[in-house]
Design a protein around this motif. Sequence first.
Motif, mmCIF file in Angstrom:
data_model
loop_
_atom_site.group_PDB
_atom_site.id
_atom_site.type_symbol
_atom_site.label_atom_id
_atom_site.label_comp_id
_atom_site.label_asym_id
_atom_site.label_seq_id
_atom_site.Cartn_x
_atom_site.Cartn_y
_atom_site.Cartn_z
ATOM 1 N N ALA A 44 -30.385 -26.612 44.600
ATOM 2 C CA ALA A 44 -31.729 -26.911 45.092
ATOM 3 C C ALA A 44 -31.733 -27.077 46.611
ATOM 4 O O ALA A 44 -32.643 -26.604 47.305
ATOM 5 N N ALA A 45 -30.701 -27.747 47.143
ATOM 6 C CA ALA A 45 -30.615 -27.933 48.595
ATOM 7 C C ALA A 45 -30.442 -26.597 49.311
ATOM 8 O O ALA A 45 -31.003 -26.374 50.392
ATOM 9 N N THR A 50 -32.914 -22.374 52.854
ATOM 10 C CA THR A 50 -33.204 -20.967 53.154
ATOM 11 C C THR A 50 -34.684 -20.636 53.006
ATOM 12 O O THR A 50 -35.085 -19.486 53.208
ATOM 13 N N GLY A 51 -35.504 -21.644 52.641
ATOM 14 C CA GLY A 51 -36.929 -21.421 52.527
ATOM 15 C C GLY A 51 -37.369 -20.746 51.250
ATOM 16 O O GLY A 51 -38.536 -20.375 51.109
#
Length: 235
Positions: A44-45, A50-51
């Motif tokens: 998730a991070a 990376t958007g």
Amino acid sequence: MMTPAAVAAEPASSAPTGRDRSIDVARMVAAGLIVAYHAATYHAAMLQSTGRPIPEYGGHTPLDIIGTISFWGRVPFFFFLSGCFAARSLSKPGASTTVFLQKRFELLGLPYLFWNLVAFAMVWFATRHGAALQTAREFTPLTILEQLTGFGISPVNSPLWFIRDLLLASCLAPLMLRAGKWLLFPCLALILFEEVPPDSARMAWPLASSFGYFGLGLLLNLIPAGTFRRFFPHP
């Protein structure tokens, strides 16, 4: 998964120590759940950095789903199991509190300090050579002590916070056992209510819930022998 009776009934060559293999399987599953949860966290991070959008299934992200399903089987399980074994050790005929605490320190305390020292040396070396690390702190005697012990600042090797909590809970185990069945109420309170202080999730201080799960493990030994077998004859 095998019961103690099934293990004992096997030939000596296949189970020389007579250990309960079901506990080993449960430990392996719990460790796998911890890995799965952290993998979802880092995934998730990575998507956020990376958007890219985080996928959702029925309005829930994979991290939410894995976290909710596996919570009780992750770190709480290890605290519960450790409390159970602590009670067994302390209830043996001729058991010594001093010997118990000494063994716990050798098993938990020495590795905890050693790997924190290793991590501290790596951070110190990296920062001395110009690396900018989020975990780096000002190197003063107080902050060094806090990083090595995990009090006031999260341990320099931050994933080891649970070893710190296990060690503290083990030190309190002889006192907690004296409460007997009345230990149930404070343990339930510690795991059901919000951590105090709320920012303890940063692992700078022991988590109250750690002692709650550990205490529930201690209480398991108060249940009369044969109770679980009566309800679950084929575990």
